[in-house]
Design an enzyme around this catalytic site. Sequence first.
Site, short mmCIF file in Angstrom:
data_model
loop_
_atom_site.label_atom_id
_atom_site.label_comp_id
_atom_site.label_asym_id
_atom_site.label_seq_id
_atom_site.Cartn_x
_atom_site.Cartn_y
_atom_site.Cartn_z
N ASP A 10 0.87 -1.18 0.00
CA ASP A 10 0.00 0.00 0.00
C ASP A 10 0.90 1.22 0.00
O ASP A 10 2.12 1.12 0.23
CB ASP A 10 -0.88 0.01 1.26
CG ASP A 10 -1.79 1.23 1.35
OD1 ASP A 10 -2.38 1.60 0.32
OD2 ASP A 10 -1.90 1.83 2.43
N TYR A 42 -0.77 8.54 -2.01
CA TYR A 42 -0.72 8.33 -3.45
C TYR A 42 -1.94 8.97 -4.13
O TYR A 42 -1.92 9.25 -5.33
CB TYR A 42 -0.80 6.83 -3.77
CG TYR A 42 0.49 6.03 -3.69
CD1 TYR A 42 1.65 6.55 -3.12
CD2 TYR A 42 0.52 4.72 -4.19
CE1 TYR A 42 2.80 5.77 -3.04
CE2 TYR A 42 1.68 3.95 -4.13
CZ TYR A 42 2.81 4.47 -3.55
OH TYR A 42 3.94 3.71 -3.49
N GLY A 43 -3.02 9.11 -3.36
CA GLY A 43 -4.35 9.38 -3.92
C GLY A 43 -4.53 10.61 -4.77
O GLY A 43 -5.48 10.68 -5.55
N CYS A 73 -4.39 -1.49 -1.81
CA CYS A 73 -4.51 -0.05 -1.99
C CYS A 73 -5.55 0.20 -3.09
O CYS A 73 -5.39 -0.30 -4.21
CB CYS A 73 -3.15 0.50 -2.42
SG CYS A 73 -3.17 2.25 -2.85
N THR A 75 -6.18 3.00 -4.56
CA THR A 75 -5.64 3.89 -5.58
C THR A 75 -4.85 3.12 -6.64
O THR A 75 -5.04 3.31 -7.83
CB THR A 75 -4.74 4.95 -4.89
OG1 THR A 75 -5.53 5.61 -3.90
CG2 THR A 75 -4.21 5.95 -5.88
N GLU A 152 -3.47 8.58 8.69
CA GLU A 152 -2.02 8.39 8.86
C GLU A 152 -1.50 9.16 10.08
O GLU A 152 -0.46 8.84 10.63
CB GLU A 152 -1.26 8.85 7.60
CG GLU A 152 -1.41 7.92 6.41
CD GLU A 152 -0.44 6.73 6.39
OE1 GLU A 152 0.66 6.85 6.93
OE2 GLU A 152 -0.82 5.67 5.84
N CYS A 186 -11.00 2.80 -0.13
CA CYS A 186 -9.59 3.05 0.19
C CYS A 186 -9.29 2.26 1.45
O CYS A 186 -10.10 2.27 2.40
CB CYS A 186 -9.39 4.54 0.42
SG CYS A 186 -7.83 4.96 1.21
N THR A 187 -8.16 1.60 1.48
CA THR A 187 -7.88 0.69 2.60
C THR A 187 -7.55 1.43 3.91
O THR A 187 -7.41 0.80 4.95
CB THR A 187 -6.74 -0.27 2.24
OG1 THR A 187 -5.62 0.49 1.75
CG2 THR A 187 -7.18 -1.26 1.17
N1 DGL Z 1 -4.76 3.02 1.08
C1 DGL Z 1 -4.68 3.78 -0.14
C2 DGL Z 1 -5.94 3.47 -0.95
O1 DGL Z 1 -6.55 2.46 -0.69
C3 DGL Z 1 -4.44 5.20 0.22
C4 DGL Z 1 -4.12 6.05 -0.94
C5 DGL Z 1 -3.29 7.22 -0.65
O2 DGL Z 1 -2.13 7.03 -0.31
O3 DGL Z 1 -3.80 8.32 -0.85
O4 DGL Z 1 -6.32 4.17 -1.86
#
Ligand code: DGL
Length: 271
Positions: A10, A42-43, A73, A75, A152, A186-187
């Site tokens: 992730d 990452y989103g 993840c 994303t 986070e 999103c996880t």
């Molecule tokens: N856990 C990621 C997801 O499921 C988080 C994405 C991110 O880093 O913004 O999308």
Amino acid sequence: MDTRPIGVFDSGLGGLTALRELARIMPDEDLIYFGDTGRVPYGGRSKEILVKYARQDVAFLRSFDPKAIVIACGTVSTTALDVLREENDIPVFGVVEPAAQAAVQLTKNGRVGLIGTKASIRSGSYERALDTLRPDMSITARACPLLVPLVENGRSRPGDVVAETVVSEYLAPVKAAGVDTLIMGCTHYPLLREVIGAYMGPDVALVDAGEQCARWVKKQLEWDGLRNERPGAGRHRYYVTDSTEDFAPLASIFLGEDVAGEVEQIDITAY
Ligand code: DGL
């Protein structure tokens, strides 16, 4: 039977919600977790950057000779699953299809809500998966870019005024649409389950994409004869790209228990 580990990744800690379920339902499997904590979130990134990061993440995990890769993840699953599947000769699992299947099974009124990162919602990937399974559904989707940073930073508990305010603002149109099922696409979001659940009310079923993915992975490994049936508990290892110091306390919140296993910092740019 295949005793090789399962690689899970992730952008940060969110994928640990999937790892937790993988460990619960397959305690005998060796699991390697990679969290790109130095580059999270990452989103909000472009497809080009996401594909580049995802390739590096997978290349790192492949150095352990895994039998399968789990993209824990939303994303990356919505943006780079096809590319990763094409480029890898081992099974690569994402969270979209399992979450869509669960939502279709749970909804009674055919109105499904979807929340995820900007990149996930922009991709239209969840909507396509839902539409393939049941074309007559009404889907209300909302990007929630502030939720990952909140989680986070450990700001996800009920009673946290910031978390509750942000959640209610994002979810107001989803609630107004009368959905009876909400995909947490999103996880990271399962950490906000209580806050989200309290806002949406008891009649709305919440779908945890990471949890659904873990169950899907177990079934697929069983079908393919790839389960590790060796007796004894599997070994869990964790790799992150930012300092390991902050990892354990936050990770234990995601895992619901203390982190048992090695934690190491790596340089992902080498992959
Ligand atoms: N856990 C990621 C997801 O499921 C988080 C994405 C991110 O880093 O913004 O999308």
